[in-house]
Design a protein around this motif. Structure first.
Motif, PDB file in Angstrom:
ATOM      1  N   VAL A   1      34.727  62.124 154.503  1.00  0.00           N
ATOM      2  CA  VAL A   1      34.017  61.089 154.404  1.00  0.00           C
ATOM      3  C   VAL A   1      34.093  60.318 153.141  1.00  0.00           C
ATOM      4  O   VAL A   1      33.952  61.235 152.304  1.00  0.00           O
ATOM      5  N   HIS A   2      34.450  59.308 152.901  1.00  0.00           N
ATOM      6  CA  HIS A   2      34.962  58.704 151.583  1.00  0.00           C
ATOM      7  C   HIS A   2      33.658  58.130 151.120  1.00  0.00           C
ATOM      8  O   HIS A   2      33.301  56.813 151.511  1.00  0.00           O
ATOM      9  N   PHE A   3      32.901  58.665 150.000  1.00  0.00           N
ATOM     10  CA  PHE A   3      31.682  58.098 149.536  1.00  0.00           C
ATOM     11  C   PHE A   3      31.991  57.079 148.390  1.00  0.00           C
ATOM     12  O   PHE A   3      31.075  56.476 147.831  1.00  0.00           O
ATOM     13  N   ALA A   4      33.227  56.839 147.893  1.00  0.00           N
ATOM     14  CA  ALA A   4      33.399  55.980 147.073  1.00  0.00           C
ATOM     15  C   ALA A   4      33.771  54.629 147.862  1.00  0.00           C
ATOM     16  O   ALA A   4      34.119  53.723 146.969  1.00  0.00           O
ATOM     17  N   HIS A   5      33.697  54.509 149.131  1.00  0.00           N
ATOM     18  CA  HIS A   5      33.994  53.258 149.705  1.00  0.00           C
ATOM     19  C   HIS A   5      33.377  51.877 149.360  1.00  0.00           C
ATOM     20  O   HIS A   5      34.013  50.882 149.205  1.00  0.00           O
ATOM     21  N   GLY A   6      32.127  52.357 149.127  1.00  0.00           N
ATOM     22  CA  GLY A   6      31.304  50.968 148.556  1.00  0.00           C
ATOM     23  C   GLY A   6      31.780  50.487 147.457  1.00  0.00           C
ATOM     24  O   GLY A   6      31.802  49.345 147.181  1.00  0.00           O
ATOM     25  N   GLU A   7      32.406  51.279 146.382  1.00  0.00           N
ATOM     26  CA  GLU A   7      33.004  50.672 145.031  1.00  0.00           C
ATOM     27  C   GLU A   7      34.355  49.996 145.264  1.00  0.00           C
ATOM     28  O   GLU A   7      34.791  48.925 144.927  1.00  0.00           O
ATOM     29  N   MET A   8      35.015  50.441 146.283  1.00  0.00           N
ATOM     30  CA  MET A   8      36.193  49.599 146.999  1.00  0.00           C
ATOM     31  C   MET A   8      35.775  48.169 147.401  1.00  0.00           C
ATOM     32  O   MET A   8      36.549  47.370 146.961  1.00  0.00           O
TER      33      MET A   8
END
Lengths: 303, 361
Positions: A39-46
Motif C-alpha cells: 500500500v503506497h502511503f505517499a500516493h496523496g503526495e504524488m
C-alpha cells in the motif's frame, strides 16, 4: 417543507464527478497494490505534485490545459519512478509484500509522504493557489430542474473515462500490459518467462503516479492547489479502493463514485462540517462487513 | 563495552536480591532530574522531559500491539486524542469557553474514566484486526484514528479550532500539580510503571500468546490460543497506555488542548520512535522515544532562509530518516540491545564452561 428532488439530483451529480477523481487516485493505489502487494502511503503526495506540476505548466509556462495535464502526468510518473527506484527498491525487490517486520512499506510510505510535503513546501510555499484554466471550449451541461454542471466537472468526467479506457486497453490488449499483469500475478514465474520484472515494477509505479497527477490537475480548477491537499485525498482514495475491492481496477472507480456520492449526501443531509468523516465511515463499514469490497475477486485479506 | 557489561552485571545482581530493586534504583536516579535540568539549562527542558515521559508511555503501548502481537495499527494517535479529550471534557467546569462541554468531575475520577473510555475505543479499533491483516488493518486503523481527529476538529463541544482551555491541574489535598517540576513526578512515575508493566505483560502467559500470534497466527490457534481474544486484548492494553498518556497530557500545564497535537505528523513521530527503537523491543522503544522526542523538539524551530523566505525542513529530515531507517536498520536500536544481550550470555556461558562451574555442561 417538501423533499427537493432537484437538489438531491444535483448532489448526486456533483458527488459522482468528484467521486470519479477519487476513483482515479484509487486506481493508482489499486494498481500498485495488485502489482506489488504494498500500500503506497505517499500516493496523496504524488497527486499533490501532479497538481503543482500542472499549475506551473499552465500558469508559468503557459501551455493549454490539456497539454498541462499530459505534461504533469509525465513529470509525476518520472518522479514516482525515481522515488521507487531510489527508496522503495530495497523493499520491492523482494517482491513487495510485508517483509520488514510486517510494516516496512507502511512506515516507508508515511515517511516519504511527510518528506515530499516538505519538499513541495520548499518549492511552492504554504499558500493555496487558485488554478486558473481557460475551459470555455467545453460546453456546460444542463439538467432538467436548473442544474448546471460547470465546465471543469464535465471535463473531469470526460478525461476520467478516457483515462480508464486507455488503462484498460493498455492492460488487456498490449504486450507490455500483459507483462505487467504477469508481474502482478507472480514475479518469480514472470522472471522465468523472460519479463524484465524490475522495469515492469517501475512502469507500474509510473502509471499509478501519472494517474494520481491526472486527478490532481483535474481537481485543480474545482478547488485550489496547496501543499497539504494530498493527505485527505489519500484517505478518500483508500476508502474508494477498499469499498470497490482492493486491487480491482473497475472496483476502484465504482468505489470512488460511491465515496463521492455518500460524502456529498452526508454533507447535504446530515452535517456539512463532518463532510470528511463520511468517507472513513464508509471505509470502516465495508471493512467490517465485506473486507473484500464490492468487486474484490478473491479476499486478499492476508499480509 | 566494558562499562555497559559492568552496568548490566550490576543490574543483574540487584535483580537477584529483589526484582523491583533495579526499578527503584532507576526511579531514585530520575528523581532529581528537574533540579539538575534547572541548574544546568532552563525550566523549559522539564516540560520536554514531561512530554518525553508521555511519548514513552505511547511508544511502549504501541509496542504491545505492534511489537508483541504483530498487528499493524496506525490509529494509535486517535486513542491518545480520545484519552486526552475525554479527561479534559469530564474535568472542565460546565459552561466553559467557546461552547466547550464540561462536566465538572474531580480529576481523579476523570482520568480513570478517560482510560476506561480509551480502552473501549481500543476494543473498537481492534475489532477490524479479527478479520483483517496487514495493509487492510493499517487502512482501517488509520481511518478510525484520523476520523477521531477530524471529529474533534469540527465539533465545537470538543474544542474544534480554538481548542480546550483552562483544563484544571490534578491535586492531592492542597498540593497542586500545576508546575512543570511537580507534574514531572506524576508523568515520570506513570512512565516507569508503564515500562515495568509492559515487561510483566511480555513475560506473562498473555505476552507469550501475543508473540505466538505474531509469529504464526494459525500455529497459535492450533496450540489452543484464542486468537480473537488475545488480539483484542493487545489492542485494549495498548489503548490503556494511550489513554493514560492522553489524560496526563490534557491536565499537563498549561492545561490547553488542541487537535493539532494529534495529526499524522505526531503519528509519524510515534512510528519513528518505535522503528528506531526496534519493533518489539521495550527498551529500544523507550530509547527511541527519548531520542526522537529530543530531536523533534530541538529541530522544531530550525529554519533556513531561502530568498528571504523562512523554510522549515524538520518534516523532511524526519520523513527521510524514517525511510532510511526502515531500509538500512530495520531492527533499530533494539537490534543492538539484543546483540549485546546475546553476546553477554554467550561470553558468560563460555566463562562458566572454562572455569568448570557450568551447571549443565
Amino acid at each position: 417543507m417538501g423533499f427537493d428532488y432537484n437538489s438531491l439530483l444535483a448532489f448526486i451529480i456533483f458527488g459522482v464527478t468528484i467521486g470519479v477523481v477519487y476513483g482515479i487516485v484509487a486506481l493508482g493505489i489499486s494498481l500498485i497494490y495488485s502489482g506489488l502487494d504494498i500500500v503506497h502511503f505517499a500516493h496523496g503526495e504524488m497527486y499533490m505534485f501532479g497538481a503543482f506540476f500542472g499549475l506551473v505548466l499552465a500558469h508559468n509556462v503557459g501551455v493549454p490545459y490539456p497539454i498541462a495535464l499530459i505534461g504533469a502526468m509525465v513529470l509525476t510518473a518520472l518522479l514516482g519512478m525515481a522515488v521507487e527506484r531510489v527508496f522503495y527498491r530495497r523493499l520491492t525487490r523482494a517482491g513487495g509484500g510485508y517483509t520488514v517486520a510486517g510494516m516496512g512499506m507502511i512506515i516507508c510510505g508515511f515517511g516519504m509522504s511527510v518528506a515530499l510535503v516538505n519538499v513541495a513546501y520548499f518549492i511552492w510555499g504554504a499558500e493555496a493557489e487558485p488554478f486558473r484554466a481557460n475551459l470555455d471550449y467545453i460546453p456546460r451541461l444542463s439538467f432538467p430542474g436548473d442544474i448546471e454542471v460547470p465546465e471543469s466537472y464535465v471535463l473531469t468526467a470526460i478525461i476520467s473515462v478516457a483515462l480508464m479506457a486507455a488503462l484498460h486497453y493498455f492492460l488487456r490488449h498490449t504486450k507490455t500490459g500483459l507483462a505487467v499483469r504477469a508481474v502482478a500475478h507472480n514475479k518469480d514465474i514472470a522472471y522465468l518467462m523472460g519479463i524484465n520484472v524490475p522495469l515492469m515494477i517501475s512502469l507500474i509505479f509510473g502509471l499509478a503516479c501519472g494517474l494520481g497527477a491526472a486527478a490532481g490537475v483535474l481537481i485543480g480548477p474545482m478547488q485550489s492547489v496547496q501543499v497539504e491537499m494530498g493527505y485527505l485525498m489519500l484517505m478518500k482514495a483508500f476508502a474508494a479502493a477498499v469499498v470497490g475491492g482492493f486491487g480491482s481496477l473497475p472496483g476502484a472507480i465504482i468505489g470512488g463514485i460511491m465515496v463521492g456520492v455518500f460524502e456529498n449526501l452526508g454533507a447535504a443531509y446530515i452535517s456539512a462540517s463532518h463532510k470528511d468523516i463520511y468517507a472513513f465511515l464508509l471505509l470502516i463499514l465495508v471493512l467490517m462487513f465485506k473486507p473484500s469490497g464490492l468487486l474484490g475477486v478473491d479476499a486478499k485479506v492476508k499480509a | 563495552m566494558g562499562i555497559l557489561s559492568f552496568m548490566a552485571d550490576f543490574i543483574d545482581s540487584l535483580a537477584k536480591r529483589h526484582r523491583l530493586l533495579p526499578w527503584l534504583l532507576a526511579y531514585a536516579l530520575l528523581l532529581p532530574l528537574p533540579f539538575v535540568l534547572t541548574i544546568l539549562f532552563n525550566e523549559y527542558l522539564i516540560d520536554l522531559a514531561n512530554r518525553i515521559c508521555l511519548f514513552i508511555l505511547l511508544a511502549v503501548g504501541l509496542n504491545i500491539v505492534k511489537g508483541f502481537c504483530g498487528q499493524v495499527t496506525v490509529g494509535h494517535i486517535g486513542l491518545y486524542a480520545i484519552g486526552a479529550v475525554t479527561s479534559a471534557v469530564l474535568s472542565l467546569e460546565p459552561g466553559g469557553f467557546g461552547g466547550a462541554l464540561g462536566f465538572g468531575w474531580p480529576i481523579w475520577a476523570a482520568i480513570p474514566t478517560a482510560v476506561l473510555v480509551t480502552a473501549f475505543a481500543g476494543l473498537i479499533i481492534g475489532l477490524p484486526s479479527v478479520r483483517l491483516e496487514g495493509a487492510y488493518l493499517a487502512l482501517a486503523t488509520l481511518g478510525l484514528g484520523e476520523s477521531v481527529r477530524i471529529f474533534i476538529a469540527v465539533t465545537p463541544a470538543l474544542g474544534s479550532s480554538t481548542g480546550l482551555m483552562m483544563i484544571p491541574a490534578p491535586r492531592i489535598g492542597s498540593f497542586v500539580f500545576d508546575s512543570f517540576t511537580s507534574y514531572y513526578y506524576l508523568v515520570m512515575t506513570a512512565a516507569i510503571t508503564g515500562i515495568y508493566f509492559s515487561f510483566s505483560i511480555l513475560r506473562s502467559a498473555t505476552g507469550r500468546a501475543f508473540q505466538a500470534i505474531r509469529e504464526d497466527t494459525i500455529a497459535a490457534s492450533v496450540n489452543g490460543i484464542n486468537v480473537v481474544k488475545y488480539k483484542l486484548l493487545a489492542f485494549v492494553l495498548s489503548a490503556i497506555y494511550a489513554g493514560l498518556a492522553g489524560a496526563l497530557f490534557a491536565h499537563m500545564p498549561p492545561g490547553y488542548l488542541h487537535h493539532n497535537n494529534f495529526t499524522v505528523i505526531e503519528m509519524v513521530t510515534l512510528l519513528l520512535m518505535v522503528v528506531l527503537g526496534g519493533i518489539g523491543n521495550v527498551w529500544g522503544g523507550v530509547i527511541g522515544a527519548i531520542v526522537v522526542a529530543i530531536a523533534y523538539d530541538q529541530t522544531k524551530d530550525l529554519v533556513f532562509y531561502f530568498m528571504d523566505r523562512p523554510i522549515v525542513f524538520q518534516p523532511l529530515v524526519f520523513g527521510l530518516s524514517m525511510v532510511l531507517l526502515v531500509l538500512f536498520m530495520p531492527r533499530g536500536i533494539g537490534g543492538w540491545i539484543e546483540d549485546f544481550q546475546r553476546n553477554r550470555r554467550f561470553v558468560r556461558r563460555s566463562e562458566e564452561r572454562l572455569s568448570g562451574t557450568a551447571r549443565n555442561p
